[in-house]
Design a protein around this motif. Structure first.
Motif, PDB file in Angstrom:
ATOM      1  N   LEU A  41       4.757 -15.367 -11.524  1.00 40.31           N
ATOM      2  CA  LEU A  41       3.857 -15.126 -10.365  1.00 40.31           C
ATOM      3  C   LEU A  41       4.065 -13.626  -9.559  1.00 40.31           C
ATOM      4  O   LEU A  41       3.404 -12.910  -9.443  1.00 40.31           O
ATOM      5  CB  LEU A  41       3.639 -15.963  -9.252  1.00 40.31           C
ATOM      6  CG  LEU A  41       2.432 -16.183  -8.438  1.00 40.31           C
ATOM      7  CD1 LEU A  41       1.240 -16.150  -9.063  1.00 40.31           C
ATOM      8  CD2 LEU A  41       2.517 -17.300  -7.461  1.00 40.31           C
TER       9      LEU A  41
ATOM     10  N   ARG B 263      -1.048  -7.044 -10.731  1.00 40.67           N
ATOM     11  CA  ARG B 263      -2.410  -7.093  -9.884  1.00 40.67           C
ATOM     12  C   ARG B 263      -2.299  -5.493  -9.148  1.00 40.67           C
ATOM     13  O   ARG B 263      -3.285  -5.130  -8.808  1.00 40.67           O
ATOM     14  CB  ARG B 263      -2.468  -8.335  -9.026  1.00 40.67           C
ATOM     15  CG  ARG B 263      -3.732  -8.289  -8.367  1.00 40.67           C
ATOM     16  CD  ARG B 263      -3.999  -9.886  -7.541  1.00 40.67           C
ATOM     17  NE  ARG B 263      -3.362 -10.011  -6.477  1.00 40.67           N
ATOM     18  CZ  ARG B 263      -3.676  -9.774  -5.263  1.00 40.67           C
ATOM     19  NH1 ARG B 263      -4.904  -9.368  -5.033  1.00 40.67           N
ATOM     20  NH2 ARG B 263      -3.023 -10.004  -4.388  1.00 40.67           N
TER      21      ARG B 263
ATOM     22  N   TYR C 136       3.048  -1.182  12.731  1.00 40.00           N
ATOM     23  CA  TYR C 136       3.101  -2.098  11.733  1.00 40.00           C
ATOM     24  C   TYR C 136       4.310  -1.749  10.870  1.00 40.00           C
ATOM     25  O   TYR C 136       4.958  -3.005  10.500  1.00 40.00           O
ATOM     26  CB  TYR C 136       1.709  -1.581  10.530  1.00 40.00           C
ATOM     27  CG  TYR C 136       1.775  -2.220   9.235  1.00 40.00           C
ATOM     28  CD1 TYR C 136       1.947  -3.770   9.205  1.00 40.00           C
ATOM     29  CD2 TYR C 136       1.699  -1.427   8.082  1.00 40.00           C
ATOM     30  CE1 TYR C 136       1.844  -4.332   7.856  1.00 40.00           C
ATOM     31  CE2 TYR C 136       1.974  -2.032   6.625  1.00 40.00           C
ATOM     32  CZ  TYR C 136       1.882  -3.295   6.802  1.00 40.00           C
ATOM     33  OH  TYR C 136       1.728  -3.993   5.557  1.00 40.00           O
TER      34      TYR C 136
ATOM     35  N   SER D 220      -6.384 -12.987  -5.639  1.00 36.98           N
ATOM     36  CA  SER D 220      -5.453 -14.391  -5.901  1.00 36.98           C
ATOM     37  C   SER D 220      -6.094 -15.500  -5.350  1.00 36.98           C
ATOM     38  O   SER D 220      -7.109 -15.553  -4.606  1.00 36.98           O
ATOM     39  CB  SER D 220      -4.384 -13.833  -4.874  1.00 36.98           C
ATOM     40  OG  SER D 220      -4.459 -14.329  -3.650  1.00 36.98           O
TER      41      SER D 220
ATOM     42  N   GLU E  24      -5.829 -16.054  -1.738  1.00 40.81           N
ATOM     43  CA  GLU E  24      -7.015 -15.189  -0.929  1.00 40.81           C
ATOM     44  C   GLU E  24      -8.451 -16.027  -0.973  1.00 40.81           C
ATOM     45  O   GLU E  24      -9.165 -16.056   0.020  1.00 40.81           O
ATOM     46  CB  GLU E  24      -6.789 -13.807  -1.511  1.00 40.81           C
ATOM     47  CG  GLU E  24      -7.948 -12.921  -0.722  1.00 40.81           C
ATOM     48  CD  GLU E  24      -7.508 -11.502  -0.649  1.00 40.81           C
ATOM     49  OE1 GLU E  24      -6.571 -11.316  -1.364  1.00 40.81           O
ATOM     50  OE2 GLU E  24      -8.216 -10.676   0.209  1.00 40.81           O
TER      51      GLU E  24
ATOM     52  N   THR F  95      -0.772 -10.443   1.775  1.00 42.57           N
ATOM     53  CA  THR F  95      -1.860  -9.762   2.617  1.00 42.57           C
ATOM     54  C   THR F  95      -2.527 -10.440   3.843  1.00 42.57           C
ATOM     55  O   THR F  95      -2.851  -9.781   4.634  1.00 42.57           O
ATOM     56  CB  THR F  95      -2.836  -9.758   1.175  1.00 42.57           C
ATOM     57  OG1 THR F  95      -2.138  -9.447   0.079  1.00 42.57           O
ATOM     58  CG2 THR F  95      -3.937  -8.759   1.457  1.00 42.57           C
TER      59      THR F  95
ATOM     60  N   ALA G 178      -0.560  -9.849   6.898  1.00 42.56           N
ATOM     61  CA  ALA G 178      -0.821  -8.633   7.366  1.00 42.56           C
ATOM     62  C   ALA G 178      -1.976  -8.193   8.001  1.00 42.56           C
ATOM     63  O   ALA G 178      -1.956  -7.607   8.995  1.00 42.56           O
ATOM     64  CB  ALA G 178      -0.668  -7.572   6.054  1.00 42.56           C
TER      65      ALA G 178
ATOM     66  N   VAL H 208      -4.135  -5.127   9.109  1.00 41.21           N
ATOM     67  CA  VAL H 208      -4.075  -4.167   8.133  1.00 41.21           C
ATOM     68  C   VAL H 208      -4.487  -4.877   7.002  1.00 41.21           C
ATOM     69  O   VAL H 208      -4.091  -6.035   6.372  1.00 41.21           O
ATOM     70  CB  VAL H 208      -2.506  -3.827   7.893  1.00 41.21           C
ATOM     71  CG1 VAL H 208      -2.205  -3.192   6.561  1.00 41.21           C
ATOM     72  CG2 VAL H 208      -1.874  -2.680   8.866  1.00 41.21           C
ATOM     73  N   ASN H 209      -5.606  -4.186   6.431  1.00 40.91           N
ATOM     74  CA  ASN H 209      -6.233  -4.986   5.311  1.00 40.91           C
ATOM     75  C   ASN H 209      -6.145  -3.857   4.121  1.00 40.91           C
ATOM     76  O   ASN H 209      -7.220  -3.948   3.379  1.00 40.91           O
ATOM     77  CB  ASN H 209      -7.908  -5.033   5.626  1.00 40.91           C
ATOM     78  CG  ASN H 209      -8.297  -4.004   6.307  1.00 40.91           C
ATOM     79  OD1 ASN H 209      -7.725  -2.797   6.415  1.00 40.91           O
ATOM     80  ND2 ASN H 209      -9.684  -4.091   6.682  1.00 40.91           N
ATOM     81  N   PHE H 210      -4.946  -3.428   3.747  1.00 36.93           N
ATOM     82  CA  PHE H 210      -4.772  -3.002   2.511  1.00 36.93           C
ATOM     83  C   PHE H 210      -3.724  -3.309   1.818  1.00 36.93           C
ATOM     84  O   PHE H 210      -2.350  -3.688   2.446  1.00 36.93           O
ATOM     85  CB  PHE H 210      -4.984  -1.631   2.457  1.00 36.93           C
ATOM     86  CG  PHE H 210      -3.990  -0.741   3.735  1.00 36.93           C
ATOM     87  CD1 PHE H 210      -2.473  -0.610   3.232  1.00 36.93           C
ATOM     88  CD2 PHE H 210      -4.508  -0.635   4.957  1.00 36.93           C
ATOM     89  CE1 PHE H 210      -1.835  -0.058   4.170  1.00 36.93           C
ATOM     90  CE2 PHE H 210      -3.563  -0.120   5.867  1.00 36.93           C
ATOM     91  CZ  PHE H 210      -2.260   0.545   5.404  1.00 36.93           C
ATOM     92  N   ASP H 211      -3.363  -3.256   0.641  1.00 37.25           N
ATOM     93  CA  ASP H 211      -2.165  -3.715  -0.307  1.00 37.25           C
ATOM     94  C   ASP H 211      -1.067  -2.342   0.154  1.00 37.25           C
ATOM     95  O   ASP H 211      -1.971  -1.100   0.078  1.00 37.25           O
ATOM     96  CB  ASP H 211      -2.241  -3.801  -1.590  1.00 37.25           C
ATOM     97  CG  ASP H 211      -2.952  -5.073  -1.883  1.00 37.25           C
ATOM     98  OD1 ASP H 211      -2.783  -6.054  -0.914  1.00 37.25           O
ATOM     99  OD2 ASP H 211      -3.637  -5.116  -3.033  1.00 37.25           O
ATOM    100  N   SER H 212       0.059  -2.471   0.637  1.00 36.75           N
ATOM    101  CA  SER H 212       0.640  -1.323   0.774  1.00 36.75           C
ATOM    102  C   SER H 212       2.088  -1.597  -0.001  1.00 36.75           C
ATOM    103  O   SER H 212       2.460  -2.752  -0.227  1.00 36.75           O
ATOM    104  CB  SER H 212       0.932  -0.995   2.198  1.00 36.75           C
ATOM    105  OG  SER H 212       2.080  -1.824   2.779  1.00 36.75           O
TER     106      SER H 212
ATOM    107  N   MET I 244       3.914 -16.534  -3.927  1.00 40.32           N
ATOM    108  CA  MET I 244       2.627 -16.686  -3.155  1.00 40.32           C
ATOM    109  C   MET I 244       2.802 -16.355  -1.705  1.00 40.32           C
ATOM    110  O   MET I 244       1.828 -15.408  -1.166  1.00 40.32           O
ATOM    111  CB  MET I 244       2.483 -18.289  -3.187  1.00 40.32           C
ATOM    112  CG  MET I 244       2.245 -18.606  -4.648  1.00 40.32           C
ATOM    113  SD  MET I 244       1.959 -20.251  -4.963  1.00 40.32           S
ATOM    114  CE  MET I 244       0.135 -20.393  -4.368  1.00 40.32           C
TER     115      MET I 244
END
Lengths: 451, 222
Positions: free
Chosen positions: A277, A284, A320, B103, B106, B171, B174, B180-184, B215
């Motif tokens: 995973l 991904r 953040y 995912s 999600e 995600t 965050a 924060v709504n983006f993958d970083s 996960m």
């Protein structure tokens, strides 16, 4: 309809020819017309001059027949010249007087159509003073214009014919000249046709080209240069993508095979699945980032732009990243502020990537400066950190996908080398550009957004 | 909670079916757009998960026909990460969308958000094992002992506690805690969890905050 250049030039030559020859024809026609008139008048004047003294001296009705016979002899057999003497005294006249020249008619040149003959005549009349019994009379000489008119007509027809033929010739020659002159262009297009993706380094030969085309070829070669580098970058990008995907895939396949090759307990299998995973999440993340970059490449623009204080937005990002910054022992100071239209999540993502990049290259206890300053017609957001100087030629490439300063690839899952490429994509989406400098031990990475 | 999945890819629909059944949903599956339309119109579902690319009738067409008669919440699944797909989907009346690869966690989170919508009862007190949280006073105790948490640590703990027993991906965390709504690339959530754990779990024998490898995290008394 699109005309070829040679045909267009031929038409232009023909049009020019038409104009020039028409003008020439009109002028020549005019000159000839005038000359013919002049010569007719000269002849009339000569004839009148010739007989005026004879009439002047003659004032005797008995001797008037001398004048008449002289004039009779002077009329040529074809009748192209005629004479009349008109006056009040019928004894001193000559010629048929039905023509109606009265004594009132003035001196000078005139025109006249003789009754019955239909022929146009040019005339010159002159008053002759009274002598002896003879009252004042008027001598009229007339000259048939027909031969002159005929000359003018033939000349005009010939002129038109010759002009037409010359025009055609000019058009044909023009066509041929144009084709001859455009031959380098044909060579150029032949060369361009021979270009192919398999021979990327090929360029157009400029040495044999005339200066006008040489410029075109230079521009074209410039475009080829850019295409070649883009193409190579794309090829490299594909290779990089394959490489980035290969590592997690290798792990996935390998550890799954190992796990399945023996009987395993649930705990072991669970661990394999968890490890899988993690690798899958990595895949991904890479794919999502690449899709993001692809959308920026396709010209997607930030659509949810709102006006915000950039310092405040950077503050949110610093907030953040607070835990990470504390763990790394690094301080962030925000300098300046400006308001700009940005899509908040994209802006935050770009600033996050810049800050993380700076943190990774900073030492414990260091200070990172986030600078906001007007630049050109936009606003620059840049992150400064003390770090190893970066050679100038590498600076612009740092924003390329998968580009790493140390060409060794780190396998860390946290960083797959797309962070700065994403900054560039976000800058593009906001109508801006990326900036990188390395001066006096301070590395500065940033981007602009349209104000 | 009754759910319809319209998805033609067999592996996808199989794992979605299994996973969502295990999450306590009653799940129907349609393999193409025509069956999907039929089921969606005939029966009352709480949520419909609708793939965009479908044989027979595509997802957008199914959605448009559905919207003429029903307001069932719909989550669109799209493989093409193109802006017009999203815009078209949202215009056609989709309530949410997920871009493949997405995912599973999600999806579950989005499903819960959709079904929870409208019945948000404010809670003042939360309890997980011997952990007590006062959401209004923003204070937390374990075994009667006050936990000294920073504002962010408290926000993280509250987010986990509100969904106790649910696995929350990084995600989602965050987004809930930092908006924060983006993958970083940043391991912010990991680092923050580590700090919270030091105060929440380290001094006590019973651990409440668990890592589910690959996960995310879950807060529960096991």
């Amino acid at each position: 309809m699109k005309l070829s250049i040679s045909r267009r030039l031929a038409l232009m030559f023909a049009a020019t020819g038409f104009l020039v020859f028409t003008l020439l024809g009109v002028v020549l026609h005019g000159i000839l017309d005038r000359e013919l008139l002049r010569s007719q008048r000269a002849e009339l004047k000569a004839r009148v001059d010739l007989y005026t003294p004879l009439i002047q001296k003659n004032g005797d009705p008995a001797r008037w027949h001398l004048v008449q016979s002289k004039l009779d002899a002077a009329i040529p057999g074809d009748g192209r010249a005629r004479y009349w003497i008109v006056g009040d005294d019928p004894r001193f006249r000559y010629g048929e007087t039905t023509q109606g020249f009265g004594a009132a008619q003035g001196d000078g040149y005139g025109e006249l159509e003789l009754n019955g003959s239909g022929k146009p005549f040019r005339t010159l009349s002159r008053s002759i003073g009274a002598t002896g019994e003879r009252p004042a009379v008027r001598l009229v000489a007339a000259l048939d214009q027909t031969p002159y008119r005929e000359t003018l007509r033939v000349f005009t027809i010939a002129l038109a014919g010759v002009s037409l033929a010359a025009m055609l010739l000019v058009a044909l020659l023009g066509h041929w000249i144009a084709r001859f002159g455009l031959r380098p262009l044909e060579r150029l297009s032949d060369e361009a046709r021979a270009l192919s993706p398999s021979k990327l380094a090929q360029r157009l030969h400029q040495s044999t080209l005339p200066p006008e085309l040489s410029e075109l070829a230079t521009a074209f070669n410039g475009a080829l240069d850019r295409l070649e580098s883009a193409y190579q970058q794309l090829e490299g990008f594909n290779a990089d993508v394959a490489h980035e995907l290969r590592t997690p895939l290798t792990n996935l396949i390998g550890q799954t095979q190992v796990a399945l090759s023996r009987e395993r307990g649930a705990g072991d299998l669970e661990e394999v699945l968890q490890s899988n995973l993690e690798e899958l999440e990595r895949l991904r993340a890479i794919i999502n980032d690449m899709l993001f970059l692809a959308r920026a490449d396709q010209g997607l623009r930030a659509s949810n732009r709102v006006e915000v204080s950039l310092a405040q937005e950077i503050g949110r990002t610093v907030d953040y990243l607070e835990v990470l910054l504390e763990d790394a022992g690094v301080q962030v100071r925000v300098e300046g502020d400006a308001r700009a239209l940005v899509e908040k999540s994209l802006f935050g993502r770009a600033v996050t990537n810049l800050l993380i990049n700076a943190v990774q290259h900073s030492e414990r206890g260091a200070e990172i400066v986030a600078e906001i300053a007007p630049r050109g017609d936009g606003i620059l957001v840049a992150v400064h950190n003390h770090g190893t100087p970066i050679p100038d030629e590498q600076l612009p490439r740092l924003f390329d996908r998968f580009y790493r300063l140390d060409s060794a690839r780190s396998g860390s899952s946290s960083n797959h080398g797309l962070g700065l490429a994403i900054v560039r994509a976000i800058a593009t989406m906001h109508g801006g550009q990326v900036v990188a400098t390395s001066e006096r031990g301070v590395n500065r990475f940033g981007f602009t957004v349209a104000a | 909670m009754k759910l319809l999945i319209v998805e033609d890819e067999p592996k996808t629909s199989a794992y979605l079916h299994r996973g969502l059944v295990e999450q306590g949903y009653a799940v129907d599956v349609a393999q193409n757009g025509i069956d999907g339309r039929h089921l969606a119109l005939e029966f009352d579902y709480d949520v419909i998960v609708l793939d965009v690319m479908l044989p027979g009738l595509d997802g957008l067409a199914v959605l448009r026909e559905l919207r003429q008669r029903k307001q069932t919440p719909v989550i669109m699944l799209t493989a093409r990460d193109r802006i017009d797909d999203r815009v078209l989907g949202l215009q056609a009346g989709a309530d949410d969308y997920l871009v493949k690869p997405f995912s599973f966690l999600e999806l579950v989170a989005r499903l819960q958000a959709l079904t929870r919508r409208g019945r948000n009862t404010p809670v003042a007190q939360l309890r997980v094992g011997d952990l007590e949280i006062d959401l209004f006073a923003r204070k937390a105790w374990r075994d009667g002992q006050r936990l000294e948490l920073t504002a962010k640590e408290f926000a993280l703990l509250a987010a986990l506690a509100r969904r106790q027993g649910e696995i929350l991906s990084k995600t989602v965390i965050a987004e809930l805690v930092w908006d924060v709504n983006f993958d970083s690339d940043a391991n912010v959530v990991e680092a923050a969890v580590k700090r919270l754990r030091a105060k929440l779990d380290d001094p006590f024998p019973q651990k409440l905050l668990h890592t589910i490898r690959g996960m995310g995290y879950v807060l529960e008394a096991r």
